[in-house]
Design an enzyme around this catalytic site. Structure first.
Site, PDB file in Angstrom:
ATOM      1  N   CYS A  98      36.449  44.146 -17.705  1.00  0.00           N
ATOM      2  CA  CYS A  98      35.404  43.032 -17.487  1.00  0.00           C
ATOM      3  C   CYS A  98      34.449  43.611 -16.732  1.00  0.00           C
ATOM      4  O   CYS A  98      33.329  42.749 -16.459  1.00  0.00           O
ATOM      5  CB  CYS A  98      36.187  41.772 -17.214  1.00  0.00           C
ATOM      6  SG  CYS A  98      37.456  41.042 -18.028  1.00  0.00           S
TER       7      CYS A  98
ATOM      8  N   ASN B  51      36.008  33.776 -22.182  1.00  0.00           N
ATOM      9  CA  ASN B  51      35.952  35.247 -21.465  1.00  0.00           C
ATOM     10  C   ASN B  51      35.906  36.239 -22.257  1.00  0.00           C
ATOM     11  O   ASN B  51      36.793  36.754 -23.209  1.00  0.00           O
ATOM     12  CB  ASN B  51      37.028  35.196 -20.522  1.00  0.00           C
ATOM     13  CG  ASN B  51      37.170  36.498 -19.795  1.00  0.00           C
ATOM     14  OD1 ASN B  51      36.367  37.382 -20.053  1.00  0.00           O
ATOM     15  ND2 ASN B  51      38.046  36.871 -18.988  1.00  0.00           N
TER      16      ASN B  51
ATOM     17  N   HIS C 178      30.772  37.410 -13.957  1.00  0.00           N
ATOM     18  CA  HIS C 178      31.705  37.608 -15.060  1.00  0.00           C
ATOM     19  C   HIS C 178      32.229  36.257 -15.475  1.00  0.00           C
ATOM     20  O   HIS C 178      32.660  35.425 -14.470  1.00  0.00           O
ATOM     21  CB  HIS C 178      32.907  38.653 -14.805  1.00  0.00           C
ATOM     22  CG  HIS C 178      34.024  38.477 -15.670  1.00  0.00           C
ATOM     23  ND1 HIS C 178      33.608  38.429 -17.030  1.00  0.00           N
ATOM     24  CD2 HIS C 178      35.290  38.592 -15.656  1.00  0.00           C
ATOM     25  CE1 HIS C 178      34.697  38.602 -17.722  1.00  0.00           C
ATOM     26  NE2 HIS C 178      35.761  38.647 -16.939  1.00  0.00           N
TER      27      HIS C 178
HETATM   28  O1  UT7 Z   1      38.682  38.526 -17.056  1.00  0.00           O
HETATM   29  C1  UT7 Z   1      39.460  39.351 -16.173  1.00  0.00           C
HETATM   30  C2  UT7 Z   1      39.667  38.454 -14.952  1.00  0.00           C
HETATM   31  N1  UT7 Z   1      40.692  37.076 -15.356  1.00  0.00           N
HETATM   32  C3  UT7 Z   1      40.353  36.174 -14.461  1.00  0.00           C
HETATM   33  O2  UT7 Z   1      39.698  36.238 -13.691  1.00  0.00           O
HETATM   34  C4  UT7 Z   1      41.500  34.874 -14.704  1.00  0.00           C
HETATM   35  C5  UT7 Z   1      42.080  34.662 -13.554  1.00  0.00           C
HETATM   36  N2  UT7 Z   1      43.095  33.468 -13.651  1.00  0.00           N
HETATM   37  C6  UT7 Z   1      42.657  32.198 -13.809  1.00  0.00           C
HETATM   38  O3  UT7 Z   1      41.639  31.937 -14.302  1.00  0.00           O
HETATM   39  C7  UT7 Z   1      43.794  31.197 -14.125  1.00  0.00           C
HETATM   40  O4  UT7 Z   1      45.175  31.750 -13.594  1.00  0.00           O
HETATM   41  C8  UT7 Z   1      44.504  30.942 -15.580  1.00  0.00           C
HETATM   42  C9  UT7 Z   1      42.996  29.918 -16.125  1.00  0.00           C
HETATM   43  C10 UT7 Z   1      44.453  31.939 -16.339  1.00  0.00           C
HETATM   44  C11 UT7 Z   1      45.465  30.007 -15.500  1.00  0.00           C
HETATM   45  O5  UT7 Z   1      45.244  28.796 -14.617  1.00  0.00           O
HETATM   46  P1  UT7 Z   1      46.176  28.642 -13.328  1.00  0.00           P
HETATM   47  O6  UT7 Z   1      45.689  27.518 -12.810  1.00  0.00           O
HETATM   48  O7  UT7 Z   1      46.459  29.752 -12.455  1.00  0.00           O
HETATM   49  O8  UT7 Z   1      47.698  28.111 -14.096  1.00  0.00           O
HETATM   50  P2  UT7 Z   1      49.066  28.711 -14.012  1.00  0.00           P
HETATM   51  O9  UT7 Z   1      49.185  29.701 -14.832  1.00  0.00           O
HETATM   52  O10 UT7 Z   1      49.298  28.661 -12.477  1.00  0.00           O
HETATM   53  O11 UT7 Z   1      49.795  27.371 -14.426  1.00  0.00           O
HETATM   54  C12 UT7 Z   1      49.813  26.077 -13.578  1.00  0.00           C
HETATM   55  C13 UT7 Z   1      50.574  25.086 -14.294  1.00  0.00           C
HETATM   56  C14 UT7 Z   1      51.932  25.445 -14.700  1.00  0.00           C
HETATM   57  O12 UT7 Z   1      52.721  24.292 -14.965  1.00  0.00           O
HETATM   58  P3  UT7 Z   1      53.687  23.990 -13.468  1.00  0.00           P
HETATM   59  O13 UT7 Z   1      54.627  25.345 -13.494  1.00  0.00           O
HETATM   60  O14 UT7 Z   1      52.857  23.769 -12.425  1.00  0.00           O
HETATM   61  O15 UT7 Z   1      54.443  22.748 -13.869  1.00  0.00           O
HETATM   62  C15 UT7 Z   1      51.843  25.902 -16.202  1.00  0.00           C
HETATM   63  O16 UT7 Z   1      53.087  25.921 -16.930  1.00  0.00           O
HETATM   64  O17 UT7 Z   1      49.945  24.916 -15.591  1.00  0.00           O
HETATM   65  C16 UT7 Z   1      50.672  25.192 -16.683  1.00  0.00           C
HETATM   66  N3  UT7 Z   1      50.148  25.698 -17.952  1.00  0.00           N
HETATM   67  C17 UT7 Z   1      49.482  24.941 -18.618  1.00  0.00           C
HETATM   68  N4  UT7 Z   1      49.474  23.649 -19.133  1.00  0.00           N
HETATM   69  C18 UT7 Z   1      48.522  23.085 -20.239  1.00  0.00           C
HETATM   70  C19 UT7 Z   1      49.709  27.045 -18.148  1.00  0.00           C
HETATM   71  N5  UT7 Z   1      48.798  27.268 -19.021  1.00  0.00           N
HETATM   72  C20 UT7 Z   1      48.770  25.894 -19.451  1.00  0.00           C
HETATM   73  C21 UT7 Z   1      47.930  25.511 -20.552  1.00  0.00           C
HETATM   74  N6  UT7 Z   1      47.986  23.977 -20.829  1.00  0.00           N
HETATM   75  N7  UT7 Z   1      47.459  26.146 -21.700  1.00  0.00           N
END
Ligand code: UT7
Length: 334
Positions: free
Chosen positions: A126, A290, A259
């Protein structure tokens, strides 16, 4: 042995460089969150709240990384006013070349009928486009090239792991390109770039041989939380350093194009940068997802096309991602 004199000639180039033209190309298929939620267990509300994404663009059956890169490059060259036979170097950054070789750079040069330029691909995920901008700046200023075509292109929809709902909704397909050439005044600020060693597994793709043996194509795997923490702490500080390296105050910046990984990351950067309210901030992720190496130049084109940003504006651009690696600079918009 100490060499006091040398018979080797060294090249010398222009005093400065700048971006002369920008072009973009997006996947033709619009995939909104409702459609995405037929593939993964999620909701429009969750995706929008966590990332800012409403829809993403995917390639259709006719589009490939090569067609996207060529379309974006053709626009950038036309807008730059530079003749195709003057482009003497091509740098394409991508993780989406369908073959390990030949490079996308040579293929793009062939499609455009360029005059046998120096051509090589970069791989900085990226951050790749911003790496390319600083390499091109150096090439123009050292005289190793006069006009450099820099392209970021990705087809991430083909590399998405749709069994992982925490990443599957993120990615988009597109290309962005710029032509960089000589300038009488500085048009590209110093690079603030680097890597974070021992972090390779945080964002990685499957090994090619393992995928081939398993009968599937290599997919992207990401520990989103870890990347998010890195981006909202370390990379946020790098945005401040990038502005300082260019010698600008927040008041002197016109446009911010980070980005397009997550609007919450952009928000964290804005809080730390303390930019005035009238600075234009890219939120291209909303309609694009992205698109890795393509995300910054595509967003740049969109802001110029909509009139939100103007030629001559100072723009802070920064890319960060798999490696982990990052690169940023302030550029004058074409
Ligand atoms: O391009 C290269 C650089 N990349 C980045 O900079 C990406 C950086 N990371 C992010 O933007 C975020 O980490 C994501 C958008 C990828 C994910 O968001 P998050 O807020 O970190 O979600 P998480 O994976 O920590 O999940 C939080 C909660 C979990 O539930 P519990 O355990 O709190 O009950 C997941 O199971 O959200 C749940 N979850 C979802 N719920 C609905 C994870 N994915 C989903 C989903 N829909 N698609």
């Amino acid at each position: 042995m100490r060499i006091m004199s040398s018979p080797i000639k060294a090249s010398h180039g222009a005093a400065y460089s700048r971006i002369l033209g920008v072009g973009g190309a997006r996947g033709n298929r619009v995939v909104d969150n409702a459609e995405m939620c037929t593939i993964i267990d999620s909701s429009d509300e969750w995706i929008q709240q966590r990332t800012g994404i409403s829809e993403r663009r995917w390639v259709d059956d006719e589009q490939t990384a090569l067609t996207l890169a060529t379309e974006a490059a053709r626009k950038a060259i036309e807008r730059s006013g530079v003749a195709t036979d003057q482009i003497d170097a091509v740098l394409v950054s991508s993780v989406s070349n369908e073959r390990r070789f030949p490079s996308l750079s040579v293929q793009v040069a062939s499609e455009l009928g360029l005059d046998n330029p120096a051509a090589t691909d970069l791989q900085a995920a990226c951050a790749g486009f911003c790496y390319g901008v600083s390499l091109a700046d150096s090439m123009v200023r050292t005289g190793s090239a006069h006009y450099v075509l820099v392209v970021g292109v990705e087809v991430l929809s083909k590399q998405t792991d749709f069994s992982d709902r925490s990443t599957a909704f993120l990615f988009g397909d597109g290309a962005g390109a710029v032509v960089i050439g000589p300038s009488e005044v500085p048009g590209i600020g110093p690079a603030v770039w680097g890597s974070e060693i021992n972090t390779g597994e945080i964002i990685h793709s499957d090994e090619f041989e393992v995928a081939v043996a398993g009968g599937f194509s290599p997919k992207i795997h990401m520990e989103g939380n870890k990347v998010f923490r890195w981006a909202t702490t370390y990379i946020v500080e790098k945005t401040v350093e990038t502005l300082e390296a260019a010698g600008l105050t927040p008041e002197e910046l016109d446009v911010f194009i980070p980005h397009q990984a997550n609007n919450r990351i952009t928000d964290a950067m804005l809080r730390r940068l303390k930019l005035p309210d009238d600075v234009v901030v890219s939120r291209d992720i909303k309609m694009m997802g992205n698109a890795s190496a393509a995300s910054v130049p595509i967003a740049m084109e969109a802001l110029l096309e909509s009139g939100e940003a103007k030629p001559g504006d100072n723009a802070l651009i920064i890319g960060f991602g798999a490696g982990l690696v990052y690169a940023g600079q302030v550029v004058v918009l074409p």
